[in-house]
Motif scaffolding. Structure first.
Motif, short mmCIF file in Angstrom:
data_model
loop_
_atom_site.label_atom_id
_atom_site.label_comp_id
_atom_site.label_asym_id
_atom_site.label_seq_id
_atom_site.Cartn_x
_atom_site.Cartn_y
_atom_site.Cartn_z
N PHE A 172 0.83 -1.20 0.00
CA PHE A 172 0.00 0.00 0.00
C PHE A 172 0.86 1.25 0.00
CE2 PHE A 172 -2.18 3.29 2.60
CZ PHE A 172 -3.23 3.57 1.74
N MET A 173 1.91 1.25 0.84
CA MET A 173 2.76 2.44 0.93
C MET A 173 3.72 2.56 -0.25
SD MET A 173 3.37 2.64 5.03
CE MET A 173 4.68 3.80 4.91
N ALA A 174 3.95 1.47 -0.99
CA ALA A 174 4.78 1.55 -2.19
C ALA A 174 4.02 2.21 -3.33
CB ALA A 174 5.24 0.15 -2.59
N ASN A 175 2.69 2.15 -3.28
CA ASN A 175 1.85 2.80 -4.27
C ASN A 175 1.85 4.30 -3.99
OD1 ASN A 175 -0.26 3.80 -5.81
ND2 ASN A 175 -1.66 2.15 -5.27
N ILE A 176 1.82 5.12 -5.04
CA ILE A 176 1.87 6.57 -4.86
C ILE A 176 0.69 7.08 -4.04
CG2 ILE A 176 0.76 7.07 -7.07
CD1 ILE A 176 3.51 9.18 -5.42
N PHE A 177 -0.50 6.52 -4.24
CA PHE A 177 -1.67 6.96 -3.48
C PHE A 177 -1.56 6.56 -2.01
CE2 PHE A 177 -3.34 6.54 -7.85
CZ PHE A 177 -3.63 7.89 -8.06
N GLY A 178 -1.05 5.39 -1.75
CA GLY A 178 -0.85 4.96 -0.38
C GLY A 178 0.21 5.78 0.32
N ALA A 179 1.29 6.11 -0.41
CA ALA A 179 2.35 6.93 0.16
C ALA A 179 1.82 8.33 0.49
CB ALA A 179 3.54 7.02 -0.80
N LEU A 180 1.07 8.92 -0.44
CA LEU A 180 0.51 10.25 -0.19
C LEU A 180 -0.51 10.23 0.94
CD1 LEU A 180 0.13 11.58 -3.83
CD2 LEU A 180 1.84 12.23 -2.12
N PHE A 181 -1.30 9.15 1.02
CA PHE A 181 -2.26 9.01 2.12
C PHE A 181 -1.54 8.95 3.46
CE2 PHE A 181 -4.70 6.47 5.11
CZ PHE A 181 -5.93 7.12 5.08
N THR A 182 -0.48 8.18 3.54
CA THR A 182 0.27 8.04 4.79
C THR A 182 0.94 9.36 5.17
OG1 THR A 182 0.67 5.71 4.28
CG2 THR A 182 2.07 6.71 5.96
N ILE A 183 1.55 10.02 4.20
CA ILE A 183 2.19 11.30 4.48
C ILE A 183 1.14 12.33 4.90
CG2 ILE A 183 3.45 13.23 3.45
CD1 ILE A 183 4.91 11.07 1.72
N LEU B 103 -0.30 16.54 7.62
CA LEU B 103 -1.26 17.64 7.56
C LEU B 103 -1.88 18.00 8.91
CD1 LEU B 103 -3.00 17.02 4.13
CD2 LEU B 103 -1.37 18.81 4.73
N PRO B 104 -2.30 17.04 9.72
CA PRO B 104 -2.85 17.45 11.02
C PRO B 104 -1.84 18.16 11.93
CG PRO B 104 -3.64 15.28 10.48
CD PRO B 104 -2.57 15.62 9.47
N ILE B 105 -0.55 17.85 11.79
CA ILE B 105 0.43 18.54 12.64
C ILE B 105 0.58 20.00 12.22
CG2 ILE B 105 2.59 18.01 11.44
CD1 ILE B 105 2.07 17.80 15.20
N TRP B 106 0.45 20.29 10.91
CA TRP B 106 0.48 21.69 10.47
C TRP B 106 -0.71 22.43 11.05
CZ3 TRP B 106 4.40 24.23 8.47
CH2 TRP B 106 5.42 23.51 7.83
N HIS B 107 -1.86 21.79 11.05
CA HIS B 107 -3.06 22.38 11.62
C HIS B 107 -2.84 22.66 13.11
CE1 HIS B 107 -7.40 23.07 12.10
NE2 HIS B 107 -7.29 22.35 13.21
N ALA B 108 -2.33 21.68 13.82
CA ALA B 108 -2.13 21.81 15.27
C ALA B 108 -1.10 22.89 15.60
CB ALA B 108 -1.69 20.48 15.86
N MET B 109 -0.01 22.94 14.87
CA MET B 109 1.03 23.92 15.17
C MET B 109 0.58 25.34 14.83
SD MET B 109 3.62 22.61 16.69
CE MET B 109 2.37 21.81 17.65
N HIS B 110 -0.24 25.48 13.81
CA HIS B 110 -0.80 26.80 13.51
C HIS B 110 -1.72 27.24 14.64
CE1 HIS B 110 -1.68 30.09 10.77
NE2 HIS B 110 -2.96 29.97 11.09
N ARG B 111 -2.51 26.29 15.17
CA ARG B 111 -3.38 26.59 16.32
C ARG B 111 -2.56 26.95 17.55
NH1 ARG B 111 -8.63 26.27 16.68
NH2 ARG B 111 -9.82 25.22 15.07
N VAL B 112 -1.49 26.22 17.79
CA VAL B 112 -0.62 26.52 18.94
C VAL B 112 -0.03 27.92 18.80
CG1 VAL B 112 1.58 25.90 20.04
CG2 VAL B 112 -0.10 24.13 19.53
N ALA C 265 8.80 15.95 7.31
CA ALA C 265 10.00 15.34 6.73
C ALA C 265 10.18 13.91 7.23
CB ALA C 265 11.23 16.18 7.05
N LEU C 266 9.92 13.68 8.50
CA LEU C 266 10.02 12.33 9.04
C LEU C 266 8.96 11.41 8.43
CD1 LEU C 266 10.78 13.03 12.81
CD2 LEU C 266 12.34 12.11 11.07
N ALA C 267 7.78 11.95 8.13
CA ALA C 267 6.75 11.15 7.47
C ALA C 267 7.20 10.73 6.08
CB ALA C 267 5.45 11.94 7.38
N VAL C 268 7.83 11.64 5.35
CA VAL C 268 8.35 11.30 4.02
C VAL C 268 9.45 10.26 4.12
CG1 VAL C 268 9.57 12.23 2.02
CG2 VAL C 268 7.67 13.50 3.01
N VAL C 269 10.36 10.44 5.07
CA VAL C 269 11.44 9.47 5.26
C VAL C 269 10.87 8.11 5.63
CG1 VAL C 269 13.41 8.87 6.75
CG2 VAL C 269 13.18 11.18 5.81
#
Length: 121
Positions: free
Chosen positions: A58-69, A74-83, A111-115
């Motif tokens: 699933f993660m080797a597929n581009i859609f699975g990789a994008l879903f995982t990333i 994305l939620p951490i960007w939301h949270a840090m903007h709120r903080v 970046a860690l999610a991409v790695v």
């Protein structure tokens, strides 16, 4: 009088990531939690569907990789903007240092999610 040379703001970038993270967290995360946290343990979904081999495919597929990333980043960007804005609302003014710290942390998690996806997939 209208300022003819207004200063450019970087806020639209952060608001865009904030909106994307909030939308992802509101629309996608509940379904993910339902499937992985409830339906899978109750045996409604076959556990073999979530085997290590299936997940790596699933993660080797581009859609699975994008879903995982997206699920991790994305939620951490939301949270840090709120903080960042929450600290300002609470009269805890950190200035540029607080902004950089919040968004640097969100970038680090992204970046860690991409790695992570590159290592597994």
């Amino acid at each position: 009088m209208i300022n003819q040379n207004p200063k450019r703001s970087d806020e639209p970038i952060w608001w865009g990531l904030f909106g994307a993270g909030g939308t992802w967290f509101a629309m996608i995360s509940p379904v993910t939690i339902l499937v992985v946290g409830l339906l899978l343990p109750l045996g409604i979904i076959n556990p073999d569907a979530f085997s290590y081999e299936n997940m790596t495919h699933f993660m080797a597929n581009i859609f699975g990789a994008l879903f995982t990333i997206g699920t991790l980043a994305l939620p951490i960007w939301h949270a840090m903007h709120r903080v960042h804005h929450g600290m300002h609302d609470l009269k805890f003014h950190t200035g540029t240092a607080g902004k950089v710290a919040c968004y640097a942390f969100a970038f680090l998690v992204s970046a860690l999610a991409v790695v992570f996806v590159l290592m597994v997939g």
